[in-house]
Design an enzyme around this catalytic site. Structure first.
Site, PDB file in Angstrom:
ATOM      1  N   PRO A   1      68.593 -29.527  -1.063  1.00 34.15           N
ATOM      2  CA  PRO A   1      67.560 -29.442  -2.102  1.00 34.15           C
ATOM      3  C   PRO A   1      68.171 -29.047  -3.446  1.00 34.15           C
ATOM      4  CG  PRO A   1      67.533 -27.454  -0.786  1.00 34.15           C
ATOM      5  CD  PRO A   1      68.599 -28.338  -0.199  1.00 34.15           C
ATOM      6  N   LYS A   2      68.857 -29.969  -4.075  1.00 36.84           N
ATOM      7  CA  LYS A   2      69.633 -29.682  -5.278  1.00 36.84           C
ATOM      8  C   LYS A   2      68.895 -30.112  -6.538  1.00 36.84           C
ATOM      9  CE  LYS A   2      74.144 -30.221  -2.985  1.00 36.84           C
ATOM     10  NZ  LYS A   2      74.834 -28.980  -3.316  1.00 36.84           N
ATOM     11  N   LYS A   3      69.037 -29.280  -7.596  1.00 36.30           N
ATOM     12  CA  LYS A   3      68.484 -29.585  -8.911  1.00 36.30           C
ATOM     13  C   LYS A   3      69.543 -29.286  -9.967  1.00 36.30           C
ATOM     14  CE  LYS A   3      64.087 -28.649  -9.667  1.00 36.30           C
ATOM     15  NZ  LYS A   3      62.795 -27.918  -9.832  1.00 36.30           N
TER      16      LYS A   3
END
Length: 246
Positions: free
Chosen positions: A115-117
């Site tokens: 879950p990368k931003k």
């Protein structure tokens, strides 16, 4: 291009110049600042997806410096990992990670389901302490500090902890906006060579942000802090639970 050519070449997008290469994904001198803290158990249970189980009201807040990584380059990452159990097996559930480099964002999301931003984390030695920060846009949302190498930790124990299972919730939408992939993924760090492990007095400050809600899991008490340096390979994952098949 024939359909058979598309199938044979398809790995990642764009087809003719993928955003990230095929693995293995090796990291040299990967540096961690991990601050473990106690938080609100009810909030943990609200955000951790079953069949994962919360066993203690703890969160690992991580700042990770990766200056030498295969195919991904030089980048820094920060985020929260929650200790969990899956079928009696202890591990860590990655809630969200914020980083400053596109290839590991694309690869992490598409391959494993990380879950990368996009954000702006840092990790470096600041005189007598190691300092980790996370900025989302112009807002400082996390600051972590630990006294620099105050006490050595057992290398074998820290290697074993790093080698435990990790869990991700991989979500990929269909073209109509419905879920096409919704899976619980397990992966491991492999071929770990721990080069150093230390602890010291630590602090962690989290600030509210609508799009980087790290402060939704409030810091009630610092439990532990670790500074690690290791070479390792990020292993590919396996699906352990398919939410759409239930």
């Amino acid at each position: 291009m024939k359909p058979s050519d598309v199938r044979s070449k398809a790995f990642a997008m764009p087809l003719t110049s993928p955003a990230f290469p095929m693995g293995p994904y090796r990291f040299v001198d990967r540096e961690f600042l991990i601050i473990t803290y106690r938080t609100d158990p009810d909030r943990l249970r609200e955000i951790v997806p079953e069949p994962l189980q919360v066993t203690e009201p703890l969160v690992h807040y991580e700042f990770i410096r990766m200056a030498d990584s295969t195919g991904f380059g030089d980048y820094t990452e920060s985020g929260q990992v929650i200790p969990v159990e899956y079928e009696g097996q202890p591990g860590g559930y990655t809630l969200a990670m914020y980083l400053d480099d596109h290839p590991p964002i694309a690869g992490g999301r598409e391959l494993w389901g990380f879950p990368k931003k996009l954000a702006s984390p840092t990790l470096h030695v600041n005189t007598d302490h190691i300092l980790g920060t996370l900025d989302y846009g112009k807002v400082r949302v996390a600051t972590g500090t630990m006294g620099y190498k105050h006490k050595e930790l057992d290398i074998d124990e820290q290697t074993k902890r790093l080698a435990g299972p990790n869990f991700l919730l991989k979500i990929i939408p269909h073209v109509d906006g419905t879920a096409r992939v919704c899976e619980l993924v397990r992966y491991y760090m492999q071929d770990i060579k721990m080069k150093g492990a230390w602890t010291g007095p630590a602090s962690l400050e989290l600030a509210p942000h609508a799009l980087a809600p790290v402060a939704d899991l409030p810091v009630l008490e610092i439990v532990e802090a670790r500074h690690l340096v290791a070479d390792l390979t990020l292993g590919l994952g396996e699906v352990v639970y398919d939410y759409l098949a239930q």
